[in-house]
Design a protein around this motif. Structure first.
Motif, short mmCIF file in Angstrom:
data_model
loop_
_atom_site.label_atom_id
_atom_site.label_comp_id
_atom_site.label_asym_id
_atom_site.label_seq_id
_atom_site.Cartn_x
_atom_site.Cartn_y
_atom_site.Cartn_z
N MET A 92 0.83 -1.21 0.00
CA MET A 92 0.00 0.00 0.00
C MET A 92 0.87 1.27 0.00
O MET A 92 0.62 2.20 -0.77
N TYR A 93 1.90 1.27 0.83
CA TYR A 93 2.81 2.43 0.89
C TYR A 93 3.51 2.64 -0.45
O TYR A 93 3.65 3.76 -0.93
N LEU A 94 3.95 1.52 -1.04
CA LEU A 94 4.67 1.63 -2.31
C LEU A 94 3.77 2.17 -3.42
O LEU A 94 4.19 3.01 -4.20
N THR A 95 2.52 1.66 -3.44
CA THR A 95 1.57 2.15 -4.46
C THR A 95 1.31 3.64 -4.29
O THR A 95 1.33 4.41 -5.26
N LEU A 96 1.07 4.02 -3.04
CA LEU A 96 0.81 5.43 -2.73
C LEU A 96 1.99 6.32 -3.12
O LEU A 96 1.83 7.37 -3.76
N PHE A 97 3.19 5.82 -2.78
CA PHE A 97 4.41 6.55 -3.09
C PHE A 97 4.57 6.73 -4.61
O PHE A 97 4.81 7.84 -5.10
N GLY A 98 4.37 5.63 -5.33
CA GLY A 98 4.50 5.65 -6.81
C GLY A 98 3.50 6.59 -7.45
O GLY A 98 3.85 7.37 -8.35
N THR A 99 2.24 6.51 -6.99
CA THR A 99 1.18 7.36 -7.57
C THR A 99 1.47 8.84 -7.35
O THR A 99 1.35 9.65 -8.28
N LEU A 100 1.84 9.17 -6.12
CA LEU A 100 2.12 10.58 -5.82
C LEU A 100 3.33 11.10 -6.60
O LEU A 100 3.31 12.21 -7.12
N LEU A 101 4.35 10.25 -6.69
CA LEU A 101 5.56 10.64 -7.43
C LEU A 101 5.24 10.88 -8.91
O LEU A 101 5.68 11.87 -9.50
N LEU A 102 4.43 9.97 -9.46
CA LEU A 102 4.04 10.10 -10.86
C LEU A 102 3.19 11.36 -11.09
O LEU A 102 3.35 12.07 -12.09
N ASN A 103 2.32 11.63 -10.13
CA ASN A 103 1.45 12.81 -10.22
C ASN A 103 2.27 14.11 -10.25
O ASN A 103 1.93 15.05 -10.97
N ILE A 104 3.36 14.11 -9.47
CA ILE A 104 4.20 15.32 -9.44
C ILE A 104 5.06 15.42 -10.70
O ILE A 104 5.20 16.50 -11.28
N THR A 105 5.62 14.30 -11.11
CA THR A 105 6.58 14.35 -12.22
C THR A 105 5.95 14.27 -13.61
O THR A 105 6.62 14.56 -14.60
N TRP A 106 4.67 13.87 -13.71
CA TRP A 106 4.03 13.67 -15.02
C TRP A 106 4.06 14.91 -15.92
O TRP A 106 4.40 14.79 -17.11
N PRO A 107 3.77 16.11 -15.40
CA PRO A 107 3.83 17.28 -16.30
C PRO A 107 5.21 17.47 -16.93
O PRO A 107 5.33 17.85 -18.08
N ILE A 108 6.26 17.14 -16.15
CA ILE A 108 7.63 17.28 -16.68
C ILE A 108 7.88 16.22 -17.75
O ILE A 108 8.38 16.51 -18.84
N ILE A 109 7.46 14.95 -17.43
CA ILE A 109 7.66 13.85 -18.40
C ILE A 109 6.89 14.14 -19.69
O ILE A 109 7.42 14.00 -20.79
N ALA A 110 5.64 14.56 -19.53
CA ALA A 110 4.80 14.85 -20.72
C ALA A 110 5.39 15.99 -21.54
O ALA A 110 5.37 15.94 -22.77
N GLY A 111 5.95 16.98 -20.84
CA GLY A 111 6.58 18.11 -21.53
C GLY A 111 7.76 17.67 -22.36
O GLY A 111 7.94 18.12 -23.49
N ILE A 112 8.56 16.76 -21.81
CA ILE A 112 9.74 16.27 -22.54
C ILE A 112 9.31 15.38 -23.71
O ILE A 112 9.82 15.50 -24.81
#
Lengths: 117, 193
Positions: A92-112
């Motif tokens: 559960m912690y890992l899923t939560l961690f991954g989702t939040l990390l992706l949510n923060i970094t997605w605009p940067i990834i999408a931009g690239i």
């Protein structure tokens, strides 16, 4: 035509002049790339307030998840046995961690990946 | 095939692709709230031809007209929040374009004379039979000053009502009518109508 209100009583000359001007000046050089070029020249996209709030909230949640996760790992390691409950909480912690990390970094990834629109 | 033969059907088909005021407001709202570039692209697609035609006929140079049109759209995009929606987007756009042209004209300090008449609007893809007419119209347009030419183009080519022209050029309706009458007489004399 509604817009073409005559300026004087001599309608024939008025209409004649209009048709002469239209036939001579209605053309414009074609440029199929006009919109494309223009959109590339627009200033970079500004970040919306909602997006900023979302990133800030996600960052706070990520920090809390990391702190709680580390504390849970340290307490679970001191316990005598590793149970299914522990594994589920780890997942559960890992899923939560991954989702939040992706949510923060997605605009940067999408931009690239897709470039600036 | 039927559409091509009947002018009324063709006009109807063309209108089907034109933006209504509601669609226009929706697109502008998308641009303002979500910075939607596709929505703005749709507006550019809709209005770039009349705008470029107006600027091309004013400046007489395709490249200058292109640059001014680009600047106009960029300025429109950056100040889209100030668009109140009282007038149509096209009117607002032409207001910006007119100011851009005035600035460009001031910076380049261009004086229009009869000799430059032939350079003014050498319209594209014209049949050879019309070449003389084009030359005459160009020469007739060149006899007008910038204000008169602007008014003539907006009134006769863009089919704008005088009220709209008044909001674009910030000139009183009566003055526009006087200018147009004078321009018409001068052009008629030049064209020998």
């Amino acid at each position: 035509m509604k817009n073409a209100e005559p300026l004087h009583t001599n309608d024939l000359s008025e209409n004649e002049l209009r048709s002469i001007l239209k036939s001579a000046l209605s053309g414009v050089p074609k440029n199929p790339w006009f919109t494309y070029t223009l959109l590339r020249r627009l200033p970079p996209k500004r970040q919306r307030i909602a997006a900023r709030i979302e990133i800030l909230t996600s960052t706070i949640a990520l920090v809390i998840t990391i702190v709680c996760g580390v504390r849970f790992v340290s307490t679970s390691l001191s316990s005598p046995a590793l149970t299914v409950r522990h594994i589920l909480i780890y997942a559960m912690y890992l899923t939560l961690f991954g989702t939040l990390l992706l949510n923060i970094t997605w605009p940067i990834i999408a931009g690239i990946r897709f470039g600036k629109e | 095939m039927r559409l091509k033969n009947n002018p009324n059907d063709r006009a109807l088909a063309l209108n089907a692709f034109m933006l209504t005021k509601l669609e226009e407001i929706t697109l502008i709202a998308k641009c303002v709230t979500a910075d939607d570039r596709h929505a703005f692209g749709r507006l550019v697609d809709e209005y770039n031809t009349p705008l470029r035609r107006f600027l091309f006929n004013l400046t007489g140079d395709a490249q200058t007209a292109e640059d001014l049109a680009q600047e106009t759209f960029i300025k429109a995009y950056t100040s889209l929040r100030s668009f109140k929606g009282i007038s149509r987007f096209k009117t607002w756009l032409f207001t910006i374009a007119y100011r851009e042209f005035a600035n460009w004209h001031r910076n380049n300090d261009i004086t229009c004379d009869i000799e430059s008449a032939t350079d003014i609007p050498s319209t594209i893809s014209s049949p050879e039979t019309d070449a003389e007419t084009h030359y005459d119209v160009s020469a007739a347009l060149a006899t007008l000053n910038d204000t008169e030419r602007t008014l003539v183009l907006l009134f006769y080519i863009e089919d704008m009502p005088i009220k709209k022209i008044s909001s674009i050029t910030a000139m009183p309706v009566g003055t526009i009518k006087v200018y147009l009458k004078r321009a018409r007489e001068r052009m008629a004399k030049s064209l020998q109508i």
